[in-house]
Motif scaffolding. Structure first.
Motif, PDB file in Angstrom:
ATOM      1  N   ASN A 263       0.853  -1.187   0.000  1.00 10.93           N
ATOM      2  CA  ASN A 263       0.000   0.000   0.000  1.00 10.93           C
ATOM      3  C   ASN A 263       0.889   1.238   0.000  1.00 10.93           C
ATOM      4  OD1 ASN A 263      -2.176   1.735   0.165  1.00 10.93           O
ATOM      5  ND2 ASN A 263      -2.341   1.540   2.402  1.00 10.93           N
ATOM      6  N   LEU A 264       1.328   1.659  -1.172  1.00 11.32           N
ATOM      7  CA  LEU A 264       2.284   2.750  -1.321  1.00 11.32           C
ATOM      8  C   LEU A 264       1.589   4.037  -1.747  1.00 11.32           C
ATOM      9  CD1 LEU A 264       5.057   0.716  -3.189  1.00 11.32           C
ATOM     10  CD2 LEU A 264       5.075   1.403  -0.792  1.00 11.32           C
ATOM     11  N   PRO A 265       2.253   5.190  -1.595  1.00  9.17           N
ATOM     12  CA  PRO A 265       1.672   6.464  -2.044  1.00  9.17           C
ATOM     13  C   PRO A 265       1.778   6.595  -3.564  1.00  9.17           C
ATOM     14  CG  PRO A 265       3.852   6.844  -1.120  1.00  9.17           C
ATOM     15  CD  PRO A 265       3.551   5.397  -0.895  1.00  9.17           C
TER      16      PRO A 265
ATOM     17  N   LEU B  68       4.262   8.589  -6.940  1.00 13.51           N
ATOM     18  CA  LEU B  68       5.253   7.824  -7.698  1.00 13.51           C
ATOM     19  C   LEU B  68       5.060   7.916  -9.203  1.00 13.51           C
ATOM     20  CD1 LEU B  68       5.327   4.552  -5.530  1.00 13.51           C
ATOM     21  CD2 LEU B  68       6.689   6.637  -5.265  1.00 13.51           C
ATOM     22  N   VAL B  69       4.084   8.672  -9.641  1.00 14.92           N
ATOM     23  CA  VAL B  69       3.776   8.716 -11.079  1.00 14.92           C
ATOM     24  C   VAL B  69       4.185  10.035 -11.725  1.00 14.92           C
ATOM     25  CG1 VAL B  69       1.908   7.052 -10.890  1.00 14.92           C
ATOM     26  CG2 VAL B  69       1.404   9.488 -10.624  1.00 14.92           C
ATOM     27  N   HIS B  70       4.843  10.914 -10.974  1.00 17.50           N
ATOM     28  CA  HIS B  70       5.280  12.174 -11.564  1.00 17.50           C
ATOM     29  C   HIS B  70       6.324  11.917 -12.645  1.00 17.50           C
ATOM     30  CE1 HIS B  70       3.020  14.170  -8.530  1.00 17.50           C
ATOM     31  NE2 HIS B  70       3.824  13.829  -7.531  1.00 17.50           N
TER      32      HIS B  70
ATOM     33  N   GLN C 253      -0.872  -0.565 -10.440  1.00 21.66           N
ATOM     34  CA  GLN C 253      -1.156   0.664  -9.692  1.00 21.66           C
ATOM     35  C   GLN C 253      -0.491   1.888 -10.312  1.00 21.66           C
ATOM     36  OE1 GLN C 253      -3.260   1.222  -7.129  1.00 21.66           O
ATOM     37  NE2 GLN C 253      -3.942  -0.908  -7.380  1.00 21.66           N
ATOM     38  N   LEU C 254       0.712   1.741 -10.816  1.00 29.57           N
ATOM     39  CA  LEU C 254       1.358   2.885 -11.461  1.00 29.57           C
ATOM     40  C   LEU C 254       0.576   3.332 -12.695  1.00 29.57           C
ATOM     41  CD1 LEU C 254       5.159   1.977 -11.168  1.00 29.57           C
ATOM     42  CD2 LEU C 254       3.924   3.742  -9.910  1.00 29.57           C
ATOM     43  N   ILE C 255       0.094   2.366 -13.480  1.00 30.26           N
ATOM     44  CA  ILE C 255      -0.705   2.705 -14.660  1.00 30.26           C
ATOM     45  C   ILE C 255      -2.040   3.308 -14.239  1.00 30.26           C
ATOM     46  CG2 ILE C 255      -1.914   1.745 -16.655  1.00 30.26           C
ATOM     47  CD1 ILE C 255       0.345  -0.350 -16.843  1.00 30.26           C
ATOM     48  N   ALA C 256      -2.647   2.721 -13.222  1.00 30.84           N
ATOM     49  CA  ALA C 256      -3.954   3.208 -12.762  1.00 30.84           C
ATOM     50  C   ALA C 256      -3.875   4.636 -12.238  1.00 30.84           C
ATOM     51  CB  ALA C 256      -4.502   2.281 -11.678  1.00 30.84           C
ATOM     52  N   HIS C 257      -2.724   5.026 -11.696  1.00 30.18           N
ATOM     53  CA  HIS C 257      -2.583   6.363 -11.135  1.00 30.18           C
ATOM     54  C   HIS C 257      -1.970   7.364 -12.112  1.00 30.18           C
ATOM     55  CE1 HIS C 257      -3.424   4.238  -7.372  1.00 30.18           C
ATOM     56  NE2 HIS C 257      -3.692   5.425  -6.838  1.00 30.18           N
TER      57      HIS C 257
ATOM     58  N   THR D 147       8.193  -2.753 -20.425  1.00 30.15           N
ATOM     59  CA  THR D 147       7.456  -1.550 -20.037  1.00 30.15           C
ATOM     60  C   THR D 147       6.506  -1.907 -18.906  1.00 30.15           C
ATOM     61  OG1 THR D 147       5.616  -1.920 -21.564  1.00 30.15           O
ATOM     62  CG2 THR D 147       7.544  -0.745 -22.433  1.00 30.15           C
ATOM     63  N   LEU D 148       5.879  -0.887 -18.350  1.00 27.30           N
ATOM     64  CA  LEU D 148       4.892  -1.152 -17.301  1.00 27.30           C
ATOM     65  C   LEU D 148       3.797  -2.075 -17.801  1.00 27.30           C
ATOM     66  CD1 LEU D 148       4.384   2.332 -15.572  1.00 27.30           C
ATOM     67  CD2 LEU D 148       5.407   0.291 -14.587  1.00 27.30           C
ATOM     68  N   GLY D 149       3.462  -1.926 -19.068  1.00 29.42           N
ATOM     69  CA  GLY D 149       2.374  -2.728 -19.620  1.00 29.42           C
ATOM     70  C   GLY D 149       2.772  -4.131 -20.018  1.00 29.42           C
TER      71      GLY D 149
END
Length: 466
Positions: A365-367, A371-373, A393-397, A422-424
């Motif tokens: 459960n990270l902030p 982390l997506v800036h 979560q990175l993609i969702a945010h 990649t993230l995907g």
């Protein structure tokens, strides 16, 4: 033994130097460091040598004759004139003046060794003139094991020699006292730059009624795996330890660097499988140190970056156990470097953030919104199990699914493997190949630079060095 090693006091003594070029300059610097008065003989002298000379020195440009040997303590011939060098050698031998002819041992009555200067501690290495390059190579290896602060330690000992001699009339007792002093907390205070506290502790130790060996703990960062990435201080303290507690992430080659007679205690921890719970590790450190033993707590990476070193020194502080913390190269820096991925880059990332892949309760459960800036590199430690959630979560945010990412397995070792996707696509990419911990995950545009900068994989590090 062709040459007997001797140390001589040149302070205020006149030393003759024949020659005015670069070689003569190197010898002049050495003589100047020893406090000699220079008498330089050469028709031509380079500007650097002239600027080194002081008012008490002499510069004779008329050339060499044996009159320049009057009042000379020793002589060094640093010319490329073979007949002149031979003449100088003959004259000096006739007058019983020590002479060194550079690169010609046959003409020398003394030779200049490769020097490790920790004044007043000085170490000299010589090949008897056969191979000055080999002597310098040996010196460079010794440099790493002799801290620069040994000179200050020697000065401290010099202040208390008479007091120790008065306290311990028996030579064996004095030897025991100094061995404990030079290998214990007092010496380490000097190495850490706290000379005043070291002096106070030494004064107090002399007034004790008996000798008591003191236990202490070293929290040592072993780095990410490559033994060559350990610091000089880490290696020095590791080789002093009576007991070594080491983690699962510490490479076997690093454990082998400890003393052969040291007790080795494995306290490795895996996700949800702690061979020794952290609380027990803390208690072990206290117990061993309370027995008067020197304890190395060897940790992968850096003790204070997801290494739980803070918890361990809290326990030590509560029990008044002396300790030192030796920083190590953290996995983010080491693995990224060996994978050819700069963590920051002016065009791609102006900041980097280290994040643990699972928290104390095994959640992730990270902030995520932080982390997506853009223009930021994110490094996940211990994130292999949670990789699908991390990507999701990175993609969702808001992080683009095309954002490059790398997974580094067993970084900095000969078994290093790097998966770039990649993230995907990363979850599918590692599904097709076996990946095991320890791993490090790097997310950011800097990963795209890897193809250009991955120097590590251009070499087969499993082969011996040539």
């Amino acid at each position: 033994m062709e040459f007997l090693p001797l140390f001589t006091n040149l302070n205020g003594k006149t030393c003759l130097l024949i020659g005015g070029g670069q070689i003569a300059l190197r010898k002049a610097r050495l003589l100047r460091k020893a406090g000699a008065v220079l008498r330089v003989v050469s028709p031509k002298v380079i500007p650097e040598l002239k600027s080194l000379m002081q008012p008490a020195d002499e510069l004779l440009s008329s050339g060499y004759d044996d009159s320049v040997l009057n009042g000379v303590f020793l002589a060094i011939a640093a010319t490329d004139d073979e007949p002149l060098n031979r003449q100088i050698s003959q004259d000096c031998h006739r007058l019983n003046i020590p002479v060194n002819v550079v690169d010609n041992p046959e003409l020398c009555s003394f030779i200049l060794p490769a020097i490790i200067d920790r004044s007043p501690v000085v170490v000299a290495v010589s090949s008897g003139g056969n191979s000055p390059v080999l002597a310098r190579l040996i010196r460079s290896r010794l440099e790493s094991s002799i801290p620069t602060s040994y000179g200050r330690l020697a000065h401290l000992v010099g202040k208390f020699r008479d007091a120790v001699k008065a306290k311990f009339s028996d030579i064996e007792d004095r030897r025991d006292f100094w061995e404990q002093t030079l290998q214990g907390p007092i010496a380490e205070m000097v190495f850490a730059g706290n000379d005043e506290a070291a002096e106070q502790m030494l004064s107090k130790a002399i007034n004790q009624t008996e000798l008591r060996p003191g236990g202490e703990v070293y929290l040592i960062g072993a780095g990410p795996g490559d033994p060559d990435l350990m610091t000089f201080k880490a290696l020095r303290l590791l080789q002093r330890a009576d007991v070594v507690l080491y983690d699962r992430l510490v490479a076997p080659a690093i454990v082998e660097l400890c003393r052969k007679d040291a007790e080795r205690v494995y306290v490795g921890k895996e996700r949800s499988n702690h061979a020794v719970p952290q609380e027990n590790i803390n208690q072990l450190l206290v117990r061993y140190a309370s027995e008067g033993r020197k304890v190395a707590r060897l940790k992968g990476g850096d003790p204070f970056i997801f290494g739980r070193g803070g918890e361990e020194i809290e326990e030590l502080a509560e029990h008044n156990i002396p300790f030192q913390v030796v920083p190590g190269i953290t996995a983010a820096a080491g693995c990224a470097s060996y994978a050819g991925i700069p963590l920051t880059h002016r065009d791609y990332a102006q900041s980097v953030r280290f994040v643990t892949g699972h928290l104390k309760d095994n959640s992730i459960n990270l902030p995520w919104s932080e982390l997506v800036h853009g223009q930021q590199t994110i490094v996940f430690y211990m994130g292999l199990v949670g990789l699908p959630v991390i990507c999701e979560q990175l993609i969702a945010h808001g992080r683009n699914a095309d954002t490059p990412m790398a997974l580094v397995q067993q970084g900095t070792t000969v078994d290093q493997q790097v998966v770039v996707a990649t993230l995907g696509t990363m979850v599918d990419a590692i599904a097709e190949r076996p990946v095991k911990a320890p791993t490090l995950i790097i997310v950011g545009e800097v990963v795209a630079l890897r193809e250009k900068l991955a120097w590590y994989e251009k070499y087969d590090l499993s082969k011996p060095e040539l």
